[in-house]
Every structure is written in structure tokens, then in C-alpha cells.
Design a protein around this motif. Structure first.
Motif, PDB file in Angstrom:
ATOM      1  N   ASP A 236       1.225  -1.747  -0.301  1.00 53.39           N
ATOM      2  CA  ASP A 236      -0.526   0.223   0.005  1.00 53.39           C
ATOM      3  C   ASP A 236       0.673   1.157   0.109  1.00 53.39           C
ATOM      4  O   ASP A 236       0.436   2.216  -0.823  1.00 53.39           O
ATOM      5  CB  ASP A 236      -0.921  -0.411   0.679  1.00 53.39           C
ATOM      6  N   HIS A 237       2.079   1.427   0.552  1.00 56.21           N
ATOM      7  CA  HIS A 237       3.319   2.480   0.966  1.00 56.21           C
ATOM      8  C   HIS A 237       3.927   2.318  -0.350  1.00 56.21           C
ATOM      9  O   HIS A 237       3.737   3.673  -1.368  1.00 56.21           O
ATOM     10  CB  HIS A 237       4.330   2.106   2.276  1.00 56.21           C
ATOM     11  N   LEU A 238       4.166   2.208  -0.956  1.00 54.10           N
ATOM     12  CA  LEU A 238       4.701   0.968  -2.587  1.00 54.10           C
ATOM     13  C   LEU A 238       3.277   1.935  -3.626  1.00 54.10           C
ATOM     14  O   LEU A 238       4.177   3.099  -4.255  1.00 54.10           O
ATOM     15  CB  LEU A 238       5.724   0.409  -2.731  1.00 54.10           C
ATOM     16  N   GLU A 239       2.462   1.720  -3.490  1.00 56.71           N
ATOM     17  CA  GLU A 239       1.580   1.839  -4.628  1.00 56.71           C
ATOM     18  C   GLU A 239       1.140   3.542  -4.100  1.00 56.71           C
ATOM     19  O   GLU A 239       1.039   4.455  -4.942  1.00 56.71           O
ATOM     20  CB  GLU A 239       0.073   1.380  -4.086  1.00 56.71           C
ATOM     21  N   ALA A 240       0.546   3.737  -2.694  1.00 58.68           N
ATOM     22  CA  ALA A 240       1.277   5.801  -2.604  1.00 58.68           C
ATOM     23  C   ALA A 240       1.610   6.078  -3.206  1.00 58.68           C
ATOM     24  O   ALA A 240       1.461   7.344  -3.636  1.00 58.68           O
ATOM     25  CB  ALA A 240       0.509   6.242  -1.594  1.00 58.68           C
ATOM     26  N   VAL A 241       3.119   6.206  -2.882  1.00 60.55           N
ATOM     27  CA  VAL A 241       3.940   6.196  -3.184  1.00 60.55           C
ATOM     28  C   VAL A 241       4.629   6.642  -5.141  1.00 60.55           C
ATOM     29  O   VAL A 241       4.330   7.905  -5.473  1.00 60.55           O
ATOM     30  CB  VAL A 241       5.763   5.853  -2.756  1.00 60.55           C
ATOM     31  N   LEU A 242       3.436   5.478  -5.534  1.00 59.57           N
ATOM     32  CA  LEU A 242       3.972   5.481  -6.853  1.00 59.57           C
ATOM     33  C   LEU A 242       2.430   6.903  -8.285  1.00 59.57           C
ATOM     34  O   LEU A 242       2.930   6.691  -8.740  1.00 59.57           O
ATOM     35  CB  LEU A 242       4.484   4.236  -7.623  1.00 59.57           C
ATOM     36  N   ARG A 243       1.827   6.503  -6.985  1.00 62.06           N
ATOM     37  CA  ARG A 243       1.088   7.622  -7.766  1.00 62.06           C
ATOM     38  C   ARG A 243       1.552   9.582  -7.781  1.00 62.06           C
ATOM     39  O   ARG A 243       1.289   9.857  -8.831  1.00 62.06           O
ATOM     40  CB  ARG A 243      -0.051   7.796  -7.327  1.00 62.06           C
TER      41      ARG A 243
END
Length: 341
Positions: A236-243
């Protein structure tokens, strides 16, 4: 890329030149269907295989030249090309995007990148790479409750797919770095994202490889549930960062990453009592330790991406613009992040 014999070059090296054998003439290139020669520094790389050199040295040299932007490659070996050298060249072509064998002689092989410019804009390619890495990680975690794959190299081959795309992006970023219109900070940010995603995929390999041992803990085991939750939070952290986002959001995500890293250390500390109390076998404990480390390293690389976006947003806010927007995942329906629940 996982830790294999044919490893990734740790740093870029300037491709060599040679005063001996001449590159193909324009007429030669047309007859072979090769694109016109690229007029750039280091566009041609000549690698001479040293007697007795380990095979991985040749692979690293070719990959280093590829990441540095070379479009033509020549591999030479005195007294004729060995079967090992030919195999390494085939491996290099398989694991990269574009280079193909166009000329073979007893003591030399000629490779040309038939797709030197890439197929899509960099921000699109980075977004697609991020989606692939997220999917790869989640697939690896889902395998913890499945029967083990019969093919021991399954996860390595899946990682090869990510490496191929990540290296192509890193190569294009390296070429942009020589373009006057691009700033050093811009290319550094792009490189950081691509390289971090490549490394994050390496840790998905670890999670897949330890899956059979983790499955021994039982689907209902408390430790396995905690491990799954830790991994889910990391994704979830990585996905949020990639946004991608503004500086404030990037700063918040850096805080979240620090909290996740602290949670990983706490989880690791609980392993020692479990082993000493014989709550799990040493082999299972080692598998859990490897999984925790892989997830923790994933968080660390996600933090590198978040930092790159924070720096980019800060520069843009101060009017020094020119940096591209961060790669974004496909839109899809909005849903609250588990990090904010």
C-alpha cells in the motif's frame, strides 16, 4: 534482479572503442535491416574477453555498456569464441530489450540494438513498470498458501521480465542525461525510480522462494498473519508513493515509511524468542527472517522513490521546474489506502 551468477553491473562503465575491426558501413546496415548508426558518445562498445575471466564479467561489461546507451556491441575473444562466451551473449540478448545478433565470425560477434529509442514516453513506461512490480510482489505473497512451484527458476524468470523493462528505462534515462535540455536532478529522479523498482522486484523473488517454508507455518498461524499484514502495508505504501503527488503528500509518505520500517524491526525481534522456545524450526525461522528482511528492504527502496518525488516537488515549487510528473498507476476506482485506515 536476484543474486545470480550473471549479475547486474554495479556501476556504469564507459564502453570501449577499438581501432581494429570497423563497424558496419551504412550500406551494410541497410542490407541487414539495421537502423542508421546513432551519432552519440559511446554509441559503439567493443568488449574483448580476457583469458580465464569469469563468465559474469562479460555479462556485466555488456550490460554496463547497454545501460550507458550503447547501440552497437562487438564481443571478441582471441583464438576464437568459446561456447561459454556465445552462451553469455545469448543470455544478454534474452535478458535485455533490443540487442540482437546481426553478424557472427569465428572470433567476434556483432550485436545491434534494433529498438534504441524505446516504445513509449518514459513516464508511461515507469508507470507500467511500477504496476508490474506491485503485481509481482503480490503474486509472490499469495504463493505462501499454495503448493510450491515445480520449477525452481520460476521466480527468477519472472524477475527477468522486470529487469528487462527496468534496464531499458535506465538506459533511456542515461541517454537523456546527455541531452542539454534535461537537468541533472530530473534524470537523477527518473533513474532512482527505475533502479528502485528493479531492486524491489529482486525482493519479490526472495518472497516467492521462501514461500514453501512459510506455508509450513499454517495459514491460520499468527506469525504468518502478521507477515502478510506487514507485506500488505508495504505494498500500500509503495502504491501510494508511485501515484506521485505534491511535497506535503510525499513528506507524509516518508513518515509512513519510517513507521513501517520500525514495525519491521519489531517483528524481526520477536523471531528470536520463537526460535529459542522451539515454537518454529530453525529453517522456518530463517525463512521468516528472510521474508521480513525482503519486505523491509522493499520499504527502504520505496522511501528512496518517495524522497525523489519529494525533491522533485520541492524544486518545482521553487520555480526551477522542468521535472516530469511521477509515474502513475492506471486510474481505476478510488479506494482508501490501508495506510490511512
Amino acid at each position: 534482479m536476484s543474486n545470480r551468477t550473471l549479475g547486474r553491473a554495479p556501476a556504469l562503465a564507459a564502453p570501449g572503442r577499438s581501432a581494429g575491426r570497423q563497424p558496419p558501413t551504412p550500406a551494410d546496415r541497410r542490407s541487414l535491416g539495421i537502423p542508421p548508426a546513432v551519432s552519440r558518445p559511446f554509441a559503439r562498445s567493443v568488449v574483448t574477453v580476457a583469458p580465464g575471466a569469469p563468465p559474469e564479467h562479460l555479462f556485466r561489461s555488456l550490460l554496463s555498456a547497454y545501460l550507458g546507451g550503447a547501440t552497437d556491441f562487438e564481443v571478441r575473444e582471441r583464438r576464437g569464441l568459446s561456447p561459454t562466451t556465445r552462451e553469455i551473449v545469448r543470455e544478454f540478448c534474452r535478458r535485455t530489450s533490443g540487442p540482437q545478433l546481426v553478424r557472427a565470425e569465428p572470433d567476434a560477434l556483432e550485436l545491434v540494438d534494433l529498438d534504441p529509442q524505446g516504445a513509449a514516453p518514459l513516464d508511461v513506461r515507469l508507470g507500467q513498470l511500477g504496476e508490474k512490480v506491485l503485481s509481482f510482489h503480490r503474486e509472490a505473497a499469495e504463493s505462501w498458501t499454495l503448493l510450491p512451484f515445480g520449477d525452481e527458476r520460476f521466480w527468477e524468470r519472472r524477475d527477468d521480465e522486470v529487469d528487462r523493462e527496468a534496464w531499458a528505462v535506465e538506459r533511456e534515462v542515461s541517454r537523456l542525461d546527455r541531452t542539454p535540455a534535461r537537468t541533472r536532478g530530473e534524470t537523477a529522479a527518473l533513474w532512482t525510480v527505475a533502479r528502485s523498482l528493479e531492486r524491489i522486484a529482486d525482493h519479490a523473488v526472495t518472497l516467492g522462494e521462501v514461500g514453501p517454508r512459510l506455508a509450513d507455518l499454517g495459514a491460520d498461524g499468527g506469525l504468518l498473519r502478521e507477515l502478510r499484514q506487514f507485506h500488505r502495508q508495504a505494498m500500500d505504501h509503495l502504491e501510494a508513493v508511485l501515484r506521485g503527488s505534491d511535497a506535503d503528500r510525499a513528506n507524509d509518505l516518508l513518515d509512513v515509511g519510517e513507521a513501517l520500517a520500525a514495525g519491521g524491526r519489531t517483528l524481526a525481534e520477536r523471531l528470536l524468542p520463537a526460535v529459542e522456545g522451539r515454537a518454529m524450526s530453525p529453517a522456518s525461522a530463517a525463512a521468516v527472517a528472510r521474508a521480513v528482511e525482503a519486505i523491509s528492504r522493499t520499504i527502504a527502496y520505496s522511501q528512496d522513490i518517495a524522497q525523489a518525488y519529494f525533491d522533485r516537488a520541492t524544486v518545482r515549487a521553487h520555480g526551477a521546474g522542468g521535472l516530469p510528473a511521477g509515474p502513475r498507476a492506471s486510474p481505476g476506482p478510488e479506494r482508501p489506502s490501508r495506510l490511512e485506515e
